[in-house]
Design an enzyme around this catalytic site. Structure first.
Site: not given
Length: 216
Positions: A14, A87, A173
């Site tokens: 999360g 990220e 992915g």
């Protein structure tokens, strides 16, 4: 004092949702932030969560200087009270150095979100540099679970439902991909070591045990 804070966890913990929540909470207080991201599942220049929330962000390229970008925005009359980086594991170590410089030279909080290790349990270079430089490291409290119910601590890459341990460190992915595609799954250490994904465990459960049937 402003801080460089690294929020780390596994792929399903999360982190992007928390990044969006911090953005929302600070916006409600009249603060404006700059959001950086790299290779988000929603596409270039997006920050998205698994809850379906999406906002615009600045896509970080390989050669981008984050400090210079922010200084340029401020020089043109823009405003930035804090920085969000999602990220962050995909950033280069020198870009993490630039985040630290934003904190030290521009007196801004920087909140970086990322996973710590790759599918081979090796540290991402960006995450390693964050561990080295961050003022504070926060383990995200949203608990991701392995298919067995234990706490998930490792990320696995799958192809056709099978775990793979070779290949490029970064292959975009997501979880819940069709089995034939490259996907990711969070596992406990035991099942990561055994390379046992939910698909392979299910297949094993469906296979009858082969037992001796001859009489003594």
């Amino acid at each position: 004092m402003p801080e460089l804070v690294f929020f780390s966890g596994t792929m399903d913990c999360g982190k992007s949702t928390l990044a969006l929540q911090i953005t929302h909470n600070r916006s409600a207080r009249g603060l404006q932030g700059v959001i950086f991201t790299r290779q988000d599942r929603a596409g270039e220049g997006k920050l998205s969560s698994r809850l379906g929330l999406v906002t615009d962000a600045v896509e970080v390229g390989d050669a981008m200087d984050l400090y210079a970008y922010l200084v340029g925005e401020l020089s043109r009359g823009g405003r930035a009270d804090y920085v969000i980086v999602d990220e962050a594991q995909f950033l280069a170590p020198e870009q993490i150095d630039q985040l630290a410089r934003i904190v030290d030279d521009l007196d801004m909080d920087v909140f970086a979100f990322g996973i710590t290790t790759d599918f081979r349990t090796k540290l991402f270079p960006g995450s390693q540099r964050l561990i080295e430089l961050a003022d504070r490291i926060e383990q995200l409290q949203v608990e991701a679970l392995c298919w067995c119910g234990a706490r998930a601590t490792h990320n696995a890459r799958t192809v056709g439902g099978r775990m793979v341990v070779e290949g490029a460190q970064v292959v975009v992915g997501d979880v819940n991909r069709p089995a034939q595609e490259v996907g990711y799954e969070v596992l406990c250490r035991r099942h990561h070591r055994r390379r046992m994904t939910s698909a392979s465990a299910h297949a094993a459960a469906l296979s009858p045990d082969v037992l001796p049937v001859g009489r003594a």
